[in-house]
Design an enzyme around this catalytic site. Sequence first.
Site, PDB file in Angstrom:
ATOM      1  N   SER A   1      -2.277  57.775  38.661  1.00  0.00           N
ATOM      2  CA  SER A   1      -0.944  57.622  38.084  1.00  0.00           C
ATOM      3  C   SER A   1      -0.872  56.292  37.348  1.00  0.00           C
ATOM      4  CB  SER A   1       0.104  57.635  39.203  1.00  0.00           C
ATOM      5  OG  SER A   1       1.369  57.208  38.731  1.00  0.00           O
TER       6      SER A   1
ATOM      7  N   TYR B   1       3.797  53.494  46.994  1.00  0.00           N
ATOM      8  CA  TYR B   1       3.240  54.545  46.137  1.00  0.00           C
ATOM      9  C   TYR B   1       2.176  53.954  45.217  1.00  0.00           C
ATOM     10  CZ  TYR B   1       2.905  58.313  42.729  1.00  0.00           C
ATOM     11  OH  TYR B   1       2.425  59.307  41.903  1.00  0.00           O
TER      12      TYR B   1
END
Length: 132
Positions: A27, A40
């Site tokens: 990501s 995250y």
Amino acid sequence: MLTGPHADAVRPAMIARRSGHILNLSSVAGIRVGDAGGVYSATKFFIRGITDSFRREVGIAHGIQVSMISPGVIDTGWADKVSNAEGKRIAQDLNEGAIHPDHVADAVVHALDQPTDVTVNDIVIHPTRQDW
């Protein structure tokens, strides 16, 4: 080092053939930490680190291609699944302008469709208007 049951299932054959392709999906959060996204992002920084380790372990030593795709916000319907009202509003705002999953698939195909002597190390793909 590639470890775990999945790696143990494929690593010996890839090394013996001196070919194969490992592709990890990460990501943009593994490049830049967003607001309230530390945990995250940490998981995505891990993917970046382990991918680089794979590249060195099996890529350089055995000729196995190792790639990573780092997408930004993807329109997968995730924002509709947020149950907290304020969180849902934030998620829906963030999801506006998100890229279609097909665009990420195109990036994956590009990485996998290289000659065996070329490795696409990292593709970063995100919405044009995403601020990171």
